[in-house]
Design a protein around this motif. Structure first.
Motif, PDB file in Angstrom:
ATOM      1  N   GLY A 161       0.812  -1.217   0.000  1.00 54.59           N
ATOM      2  CA  GLY A 161       0.000   0.000   0.000  1.00 54.59           C
ATOM      3  C   GLY A 161       0.845   1.266   0.000  1.00 54.59           C
ATOM      4  N   SER A 162       0.248   2.344   0.483  1.00 57.68           N
ATOM      5  CA  SER A 162       0.903   3.655   0.444  1.00 57.68           C
ATOM      6  C   SER A 162       2.156   3.672   1.305  1.00 57.68           C
ATOM      7  CB  SER A 162      -0.086   4.725   0.927  1.00 57.68           C
ATOM      8  OG  SER A 162       0.549   5.981   1.013  1.00 57.68           O
ATOM      9  N   LEU A 163       3.201   4.321   0.778  1.00 55.53           N
ATOM     10  CA  LEU A 163       4.468   4.455   1.510  1.00 55.53           C
ATOM     11  C   LEU A 163       5.071   5.818   1.149  1.00 55.53           C
ATOM     12  CD1 LEU A 163       5.851   2.356   3.404  1.00 55.53           C
ATOM     13  CD2 LEU A 163       7.438   1.894   1.545  1.00 55.53           C
ATOM     14  N   PRO A 164       4.448   6.895   1.622  1.00 61.30           N
ATOM     15  CA  PRO A 164       4.888   8.237   1.211  1.00 61.30           C
ATOM     16  C   PRO A 164       6.280   8.599   1.723  1.00 61.30           C
ATOM     17  CG  PRO A 164       3.212   8.365   2.924  1.00 61.30           C
ATOM     18  CD  PRO A 164       3.298   6.937   2.533  1.00 61.30           C
ATOM     19  N   MET A 165       7.069   9.255   0.875  1.00 60.08           N
ATOM     20  CA  MET A 165       8.412   9.680   1.252  1.00 60.08           C
ATOM     21  C   MET A 165       8.383  10.655   2.428  1.00 60.08           C
ATOM     22  SD  MET A 165      10.983   8.211  -0.042  1.00 60.08           S
ATOM     23  CE  MET A 165      12.163   9.334   0.721  1.00 60.08           C
ATOM     24  N   ALA A 166       7.316  11.444   2.529  1.00 55.73           N
ATOM     25  CA  ALA A 166       7.216  12.389   3.637  1.00 55.73           C
ATOM     26  C   ALA A 166       7.233  11.649   4.975  1.00 55.73           C
ATOM     27  CB  ALA A 166       5.938  13.210   3.509  1.00 55.73           C
ATOM     28  N   ARG A 167       6.555  10.508   5.017  1.00 58.04           N
ATOM     29  CA  ARG A 167       6.532   9.717   6.246  1.00 58.04           C
ATOM     30  C   ARG A 167       7.900   9.082   6.512  1.00 58.04           C
ATOM     31  NH1 ARG A 167       1.483   6.674   8.704  1.00 58.04           N
ATOM     32  NH2 ARG A 167       2.433   5.869  10.612  1.00 58.04           N
ATOM     33  N   ILE A 168       8.533   8.559   5.461  1.00 59.94           N
ATOM     34  CA  ILE A 168       9.854   7.950   5.610  1.00 59.94           C
ATOM     35  C   ILE A 168      10.866   8.977   6.114  1.00 59.94           C
ATOM     36  CG2 ILE A 168      11.790   6.947   4.341  1.00 59.94           C
ATOM     37  CD1 ILE A 168       9.735   5.522   2.566  1.00 59.94           C
ATOM     38  N   ASN A 169      10.836  10.177   5.549  1.00 59.26           N
ATOM     39  CA  ASN A 169      11.781  11.219   5.976  1.00 59.26           C
ATOM     40  C   ASN A 169      11.518  11.656   7.419  1.00 59.26           C
ATOM     41  OD1 ASN A 169      13.197  11.295   3.538  1.00 59.26           O
ATOM     42  ND2 ASN A 169      11.796  12.772   2.635  1.00 59.26           N
ATOM     43  N   LYS A 170      10.255  11.708   7.808  1.00 63.24           N
ATOM     44  CA  LYS A 170       9.915  12.047   9.194  1.00 63.24           C
ATOM     45  C   LYS A 170      10.455  10.972  10.138  1.00 63.24           C
ATOM     46  CE  LYS A 170       6.038  13.033  12.289  1.00 63.24           C
ATOM     47  NZ  LYS A 170       4.549  13.158  12.402  1.00 63.24           N
ATOM     48  N   LEU A 171      10.299   9.704   9.747  1.00 61.46           N
ATOM     49  CA  LEU A 171      10.804   8.606  10.570  1.00 61.46           C
ATOM     50  C   LEU A 171      12.330   8.641  10.659  1.00 61.46           C
ATOM     51  CD1 LEU A 171       8.480   5.666   9.406  1.00 61.46           C
ATOM     52  CD2 LEU A 171       8.478   6.826  11.629  1.00 61.46           C
ATOM     53  N   ARG A 172      12.991   9.046   9.583  1.00 63.58           N
ATOM     54  CA  ARG A 172      14.455   9.169   9.625  1.00 63.58           C
ATOM     55  C   ARG A 172      14.876  10.184  10.679  1.00 63.58           C
ATOM     56  NH1 ARG A 172      14.855   8.779   3.307  1.00 63.58           N
ATOM     57  NH2 ARG A 172      15.497   6.602   3.049  1.00 63.58           N
ATOM     58  N   ARG A 173      14.162  11.292  10.745  1.00 65.64           N
ATOM     59  CA  ARG A 173      14.491  12.312  11.748  1.00 65.64           C
ATOM     60  C   ARG A 173      14.255  11.782  13.159  1.00 65.64           C
ATOM     61  NH1 ARG A 173      11.977  15.495   7.697  1.00 65.64           N
ATOM     62  NH2 ARG A 173       9.974  15.502   8.815  1.00 65.64           N
ATOM     63  N   LEU A 174      13.171  11.028  13.345  1.00 67.33           N
ATOM     64  CA  LEU A 174      12.836  10.498  14.655  1.00 67.33           C
ATOM     65  C   LEU A 174      13.802   9.397  15.092  1.00 67.33           C
ATOM     66  CD1 LEU A 174       8.934  10.266  14.338  1.00 67.33           C
ATOM     67  CD2 LEU A 174      10.233  11.872  15.714  1.00 67.33           C
ATOM     68  N   CYS A 175      14.325   8.630  14.122  1.00 68.99           N
ATOM     69  CA  CYS A 175      15.197   7.493  14.433  1.00 68.99           C
ATOM     70  C   CYS A 175      16.670   7.866  14.537  1.00 68.99           C
ATOM     71  CB  CYS A 175      15.034   6.405  13.374  1.00 68.99           C
ATOM     72  SG  CYS A 175      13.437   5.561  13.386  1.00 68.99           S
ATOM     73  N   GLU A 176      17.004   9.092  14.187  1.00 72.85           N
ATOM     74  CA  GLU A 176      18.400   9.517  14.143  1.00 72.85           C
ATOM     75  C   GLU A 176      19.125   9.246  15.470  1.00 72.85           C
ATOM     76  OE1 GLU A 176      21.738  10.597  12.423  1.00 72.85           O
ATOM     77  OE2 GLU A 176      19.875  10.915  11.282  1.00 72.85           O
ATOM     78  N   SER A 177      18.448   9.463  16.572  1.00 75.47           N
ATOM     79  CA  SER A 177      19.091   9.315  17.889  1.00 75.47           C
ATOM     80  C   SER A 177      19.382   7.855  18.230  1.00 75.47           C
ATOM     81  CB  SER A 177      18.208   9.934  18.982  1.00 75.47           C
ATOM     82  OG  SER A 177      16.953   9.267  19.040  1.00 75.47           O
ATOM     83  N   LYS A 178      18.754   6.913  17.534  1.00 77.85           N
ATOM     84  CA  LYS A 178      18.956   5.487  17.824  1.00 77.85           C
ATOM     85  C   LYS A 178      20.215   4.925  17.189  1.00 77.85           C
ATOM     86  CE  LYS A 178      13.990   4.417  18.029  1.00 77.85           C
ATOM     87  NZ  LYS A 178      12.923   3.545  17.479  1.00 77.85           N
ATOM     88  N   VAL A 179      20.776   5.677  16.224  1.00 82.09           N
ATOM     89  CA  VAL A 179      21.922   5.168  15.471  1.00 82.09           C
ATOM     90  C   VAL A 179      23.226   5.695  16.058  1.00 82.09           C
ATOM     91  CG1 VAL A 179      23.007   5.024  13.202  1.00 82.09           C
ATOM     92  CG2 VAL A 179      20.508   5.081  13.399  1.00 82.09           C
ATOM     93  N   VAL A 180      24.091   4.785  16.404  1.00 83.24           N
ATOM     94  CA  VAL A 180      25.386   5.153  16.995  1.00 83.24           C
ATOM     95  C   VAL A 180      26.429   5.275  15.892  1.00 83.24           C
ATOM     96  CG1 VAL A 180      27.194   4.480  18.580  1.00 83.24           C
ATOM     97  CG2 VAL A 180      24.799   3.932  19.101  1.00 83.24           C
TER      98      VAL A 180
END
Length: 337
Positions: A318-337
């Protein structure tokens, strides 16, 4: 055609067929698939013609998702990705990269990985054969490393370039074309993926986890309970863009879309692998069972039938908008060492 496939020990791309390979399943798939691709070949010939570029459109996207015929794939990839235009604007660059003094550390690293590339493929198994692609692979990786000095050579590049060579061999200037496809992947389509610290790839593993939480919360919570890191699930998938992971026909179909639509295609393919194995995943009771399952999953019947796999990538996910993916990248940034 199917009888020949059932009796052969090597597939059309030079890979050895294992004794456990399901010849009957593959023969049935090919008997259905080839007539479809023959019809599509005529349509692709009309799309490409004598052009040096292909304008992005809804029609082209639909055609890519339905599969590019093997004969049209080299030119289509060069045009869709923009690599053709880049090569045209830099006609001598590849040769210049080959003629310059080579960094010894780069040479040593690449040489080591050349001998680890597709050991089950006749074109890479030895450098003694006249048809060996080991030397062209070395040339391309050296040129890519000198062209992109901040990156050099990264794990997984050998498999990506190797599979590109298997597709492009037989074309005029095929080495140079693979070089430009690699350079385009590195700098345009998947910027920051091929970097020594693998930060972007690690980040997108966390994003994949969040997409699973959205699309299949039961799978997400079950895997979390097993203590499985998302980097352990899809790291190899993303590093080599599924080459050396999924069956080659399926990988090439994924790349048909990747060269046209970009990096979120990798997310779609990963979600298909995970979601199509929901019941098996939910039956796993520990970390070891989950990791073993994912090793088996990529070789299953669902992955072998590339047409069904691609259908699931777009219809089932189904739908997988880039806007959502980019938002998740910003939210997940702190999890990556």
């Amino acid at each position: 055609m199917s009888d020949k496939i059932a009796q052969s020990d090597i597939d059309g791309y030079g890979f050895n067929i294992s004794k456990s390979f399901e010849h009957t399943v593959y023969s049935e798939f090919v008997s259905e698939y080839l007539p479809v691709m023959t019809r599509r070949a005529r349509r692709w010939q009309q799309v490409i013609g004598n052009k040096n570029s292909i304008a992005k459109s809804g029609t082209v996207k639909r055609f890519c998702r339905k599969g590019i015929p093997s004969a049209e794939r080299p030119k289509a990839w060069m045009c869709l990705s923009g690599a053709n235009e880049r090569m045209k604007n830099n006609p001598h660059l590849y040769q210049q990269m080959l003629e310059m003094d080579h960094n010894k550390e780069l040479v040593d690293t690449i040489t080591l990985d050349i001998h680890r590339t597709f050991l089950d493929n006749r074109y890479f198994a030895s450098n003694q054969s006249a048809t060996s692609l080991q030397k062209p692979l070395f040339n391309i990786l050296i040129a890519v490393g000198h062209r992109n000095r901040t990156i050099g050579y990264c794990q997984g590049m050998n498999f990506v370039a190797g599979l590109l060579l298997l597709v492009m061999k037989g074309e005029d200037s095929y080495e140079e074309k693979v070089f430009w496809l690699m350079d385009t992947l590195i700098n345009n389509i998947l910027p920051e993926y091929f970097h020594p610290d693998m930060h972007a790839v690690k980040l997108d593993q966390e994003v994949l986890g969040e997409l699973v939480r959205w699309k299949a919360p039961d799978i997400y919570h079950h895997l979390e309970l097993q203590g499985l890191s998302w980097c352990l699930i899809g790291m190899k998938w993303f590093i080599c863009l599924f080459a050396d992971v999924l069956p080659v026909d399926t990988v090439l179909r994924i790349w048909d879309c990747l060269f046209n639509e970009g990096q979120k295609i990798l997310m779609r393919a990963s979600l298909v692998i995970i979601l199509s194995n929901r019941d098996k995943i939910l039956r796993c009771t520990n970390f070891s069972e989950v990791t073993d399952l994912f090793k088996e999953t990529v070789l299953g019947k669902e992955s072998l039938h590339c047409h069904s796999f691609l259908h699931s990538m777009f219809k089932d996910i189904g739908s997988l908008p880039m806007a959502r993916i980019n938002k998740l990248r910003r939210l997940c940034e702190s999890k990556v060492v």
